[in-house]
Design an enzyme around this catalytic site. Structure first.
Site, mmCIF file in Angstrom:
data_model
loop_
_atom_site.group_PDB
_atom_site.id
_atom_site.type_symbol
_atom_site.label_atom_id
_atom_site.label_comp_id
_atom_site.label_asym_id
_atom_site.label_seq_id
_atom_site.Cartn_x
_atom_site.Cartn_y
_atom_site.Cartn_z
ATOM 1 N N LYS A 1 -18.430 -4.689 -6.999
ATOM 2 C CA LYS A 1 -19.382 -3.611 -7.277
ATOM 3 C C LYS A 1 -18.722 -2.347 -7.828
ATOM 4 O O LYS A 1 -19.373 -1.516 -8.446
ATOM 5 C CB LYS A 1 -20.189 -3.266 -6.021
ATOM 6 C CG LYS A 1 -19.419 -2.534 -4.940
ATOM 7 C CD LYS A 1 -20.367 -2.070 -3.833
ATOM 8 C CE LYS A 1 -19.615 -1.249 -2.793
ATOM 9 N NZ LYS A 1 -20.520 -0.736 -1.752
ATOM 10 N N GLU A 2 -17.395 -2.189 -7.625
ATOM 11 C CA GLU A 2 -16.789 -0.912 -8.028
ATOM 12 C C GLU A 2 -15.342 -1.036 -8.485
ATOM 13 O O GLU A 2 -15.008 -0.724 -9.623
ATOM 14 C CB GLU A 2 -16.862 0.072 -6.848
ATOM 15 C CG GLU A 2 -16.473 1.483 -7.199
ATOM 16 C CD GLU A 2 -16.755 2.453 -6.056
ATOM 17 O OE1 GLU A 2 -16.679 3.668 -6.303
ATOM 18 O OE2 GLU A 2 -17.049 1.991 -4.926
ATOM 19 N N HIS B 1 27.086 -4.866 3.845
ATOM 20 C CA HIS B 1 27.574 -3.580 4.354
ATOM 21 C C HIS B 1 28.062 -2.738 3.184
ATOM 22 O O HIS B 1 28.730 -3.257 2.293
ATOM 23 C CB HIS B 1 28.722 -3.816 5.340
ATOM 24 C CG HIS B 1 29.380 -2.543 5.786
ATOM 25 N ND1 HIS B 1 28.852 -1.749 6.786
ATOM 26 C CD2 HIS B 1 30.515 -1.919 5.358
ATOM 27 C CE1 HIS B 1 29.635 -0.692 6.958
ATOM 28 N NE2 HIS B 1 30.656 -0.775 6.095
ATOM 29 N N ILE C 1 -10.626 9.007 11.096
ATOM 30 C CA ILE C 1 -10.870 8.472 12.441
ATOM 31 C C ILE C 1 -11.179 6.978 12.399
ATOM 32 O O ILE C 1 -11.880 6.455 13.252
ATOM 33 C CB ILE C 1 -12.024 9.237 13.127
ATOM 34 C CG1 ILE C 1 -13.288 9.204 12.258
ATOM 35 C CG2 ILE C 1 -11.618 10.676 13.445
ATOM 36 C CD1 ILE C 1 -14.531 9.690 12.964
ATOM 37 N N GLY C 2 -10.644 6.305 11.399
ATOM 38 C CA GLY C 2 -10.845 4.862 11.315
ATOM 39 C C GLY C 2 -11.767 4.463 10.179
ATOM 40 O O GLY C 2 -12.269 5.305 9.421
ATOM 41 N N ARG C 3 -11.994 3.156 10.083
ATOM 42 C CA ARG C 3 -12.778 2.603 8.985
ATOM 43 C C ARG C 3 -13.801 1.606 9.524
ATOM 44 O O ARG C 3 -13.623 1.018 10.590
ATOM 45 C CB ARG C 3 -11.859 1.928 7.959
ATOM 46 C CG ARG C 3 -10.867 2.900 7.323
ATOM 47 C CD ARG C 3 -10.011 2.242 6.260
ATOM 48 N NE ARG C 3 -10.811 1.828 5.104
ATOM 49 C CZ ARG C 3 -11.139 2.626 4.093
ATOM 50 N NH1 ARG C 3 -10.756 3.893 4.088
ATOM 51 N NH2 ARG C 3 -11.854 2.173 3.070
ATOM 52 N N VAL D 1 -2.527 6.426 11.649
ATOM 53 C CA VAL D 1 -1.631 6.160 10.522
ATOM 54 C C VAL D 1 -2.048 6.925 9.266
ATOM 55 O O VAL D 1 -1.232 7.612 8.638
ATOM 56 C CB VAL D 1 -1.568 4.648 10.235
ATOM 57 C CG1 VAL D 1 -0.800 4.379 8.943
ATOM 58 C CG2 VAL D 1 -0.919 3.913 11.401
ATOM 59 N N ILE D 2 -3.318 6.823 8.882
ATOM 60 C CA ILE D 2 -3.764 7.464 7.641
ATOM 61 C C ILE D 2 -3.646 8.983 7.738
ATOM 62 O O ILE D 2 -3.153 9.651 6.819
ATOM 63 C CB ILE D 2 -5.208 7.041 7.302
ATOM 64 C CG1 ILE D 2 -5.260 5.536 7.022
ATOM 65 C CG2 ILE D 2 -5.741 7.818 6.097
ATOM 66 C CD1 ILE D 2 -6.664 4.988 6.838
ATOM 67 N N ALA E 1 -23.642 -7.353 -4.261
ATOM 68 C CA ALA E 1 -24.116 -8.687 -3.897
ATOM 69 C C ALA E 1 -24.949 -8.653 -2.625
ATOM 70 O O ALA E 1 -24.728 -7.833 -1.736
ATOM 71 C CB ALA E 1 -22.934 -9.625 -3.713
#
Length: 457
Positions: free
Chosen positions: A33-34, A437, A263-265, A181-182, A113
């Site tokens: 769609k994008e 090394h 704050i998340g997805r 993390v984000i 869709a």
């Protein structure tokens, strides 16, 4: 038109599924769609790492004197040029994704869709029939629904991670709501580029899913960039560019030119809402171990199933779903425990397997060994000694239970340990390997050698 497979979404899980299906001659339709390449390539992993690399260079230039280099004149940032470079990187890789899908001889259609029944998908008023469906629709940022946030977002003050990649300039003051993390990556990015950053974190430390040593060191690194971290801050409301929070019964507030809510997805599964799929008590679609819904020819992969929202996890799930459709056993299911995760700060953070916190909580016996980078010749030569390598082992068998690395090259180093864990290698195997090394990577073998003396005499 009849297809063997319709893939909804051309992000990491979707385009890899299309590639694998093409190699096995499945007649495939990809619906997007994008963004070809999904969030990761367009407004996630790739553009953030492009900007973070530039921010790291700014850090080096600002501290050039530490490397015996004098710079006459001011280090100037050209934000528009950075955005232009980011756009070129994204454009090049999007072209690569389109080429992968084309080489798989998959057809593509643009549009949103909707799955009408187990064998029919509607896109832009047209219907397509298929034997199997792989839903790889990704995820979107979670918004705060607290008072004032909708208005502040409408007025352009509250932004999400997508918008944070295309600001008109570097904000003088940035508030980051969420210390995951984000949020931490964006805090590093904008602090390096000159923003005054404040992080509001709801619990007692940032990066709470990692061990405390990680949280503590990353917090110290942020503080060297003058980032203010406010923990146990329960956000209550917003008034345009001001965020209010409660901390230990006291109300406080912080003002920013932009307020990044991280704050998340949320998984995008609305295309399946018309089907009567089995769901759990939290209204999440139930999948079996093969990523099938309660309608067996419909699979959900990648961020859309919310099992682990990482692009590399999605790659494996995309391949596995098609492998299962073909009734082959070439691809193993993606395993959370052996899937590495990385934070692209400076230095980087990477981990795989159990955290020490999880081992304690689950009552799993373990021994641990760690070494700090101040013991590593390459790290000393590079003047990058902030960090460590920590590994946990089964005290009986020596199998690797988990590892955490903070180092400039942690995201590259962790792959060795993900492979070792997946292959069932032990502390003895790695201790007897030979690393080049000088490298930061040899710290892994050094930790294992130390563990032999500490725990496996």
């Amino acid at each position: 038109m009849n297809y063997d497979l319709i893939i909804i979404g051309a992000g990491p899980a979707g385009y890899v599924a299309a590639e694998y299906a093409g190699k096995h001659k499945l007649k495939t339709l990809v619906v997007e769609k994008e963004y070809f390449g999904g969030v990761c390539l367009n407004v996630g992993c790739i553009p953030t790492k492009t900007l973070l690399k530039r921010a790291k260079i700014v850090d080096y230039l600002r501290h050039a004197q530490d490397y015996g280099i004098s710079i006459n004149g001011q280090v100037a940032l050209n934000w528009n040029q950075l955005l232009e470079q980011k756009g070129k990187v994204v454009s090049k890789l999007v072209g690569g994704v389109k080429a992968i899908i084309a080489s798989a001889k998959a057809e593509t259609v643009m549009g949103e869709a909707k799955v009408l029944d187990p064998n029919t998908v509607e896109v832009a008023g047209k219907t397509y029939t298929t034997k199997s469906i792989v839903v790889a629709t990704g995820s979107r940022p979670r918004y705060l629904t607290l008072p004032g946030f909708a208005e502040a977002r409408q007025n352009g003050f509250v932004i999400d991670s997508t918008q944070a990649l295309s600001l008109e300039g570097v904000p003088r003051k940035l508030v980051v709501v969420g210390g995951g993390v984000i949020g931490i990556e964006f805090a590093f990015l904008y602090a390096s580029l000159g923003s005054e950053v404040t992080i509001l974190q709801g619990v007692d430390r940032i990066l709470e899913i990692f061990d405390t040593e990680v949280s503590d060191l990353v917090a110290k690194l942020l503080q060297t960039k003058n980032v203010k971290i406010i923990t146990n801050a329960q956000v209550t409301r917003a008034n345009n560019n001001e965020v209010f929070y409660s901390q230990n019964g006291q109300e406080g507030s912080v003002v920013g030119d932009r307020i990044l809510v991280s704050i998340g997805r949320i998984p995008n599964t609305e295309c399946l809402d018309g089907l009567n799929l089995q769901r759990d008590e939290r209204n999440r679609i139930v999948l079996n171990q093969d990523l099938q819904t309660s309608i067996p020819n419909i699979y959900i992969v990648g961020d859309a199933n919310a099992q682990l929202m990482l692009a590399h996890f999605a790659y494996q799930q995309g391949r596995y779903a098609v492998n299962h459709i073909l009734n082959k056993k070439q691809v193993k299911p993606a395993q959370k425990l052996t899937c590495p995760s990385c934070i692209y700060t400076n230095p980087e953070v990477a981990s795989v397997g159990y955290t020490e916190m999880e081992l304690k909580k689950q009552g799993i016996p373990y021994v641990k060994t760690n070494l700090v980078l101040a013991h590593c010749g390459k790290a000393i030569a590079d003047n990058e000694t902030n960090g460590f390598v920590k590994m946990m082992f089964d005290p009986q068998t020596g199998k690797i239970l988990g590892c955490c690395i903070i180092a400039a090259t942690a995201s590259d180093m962790i792959a060795e340990l993900a492979l070792a864990m997946g292959a069932g290698l032990t502390v003895f195997d790695i201790a007897n390997s030979i690393s080049p090394h000088p490298t930061i990577n040899e710290m892994i073998a050094d930790v294992c050698k130390k563990a032999l003396f500490d725990h496996f005499k």
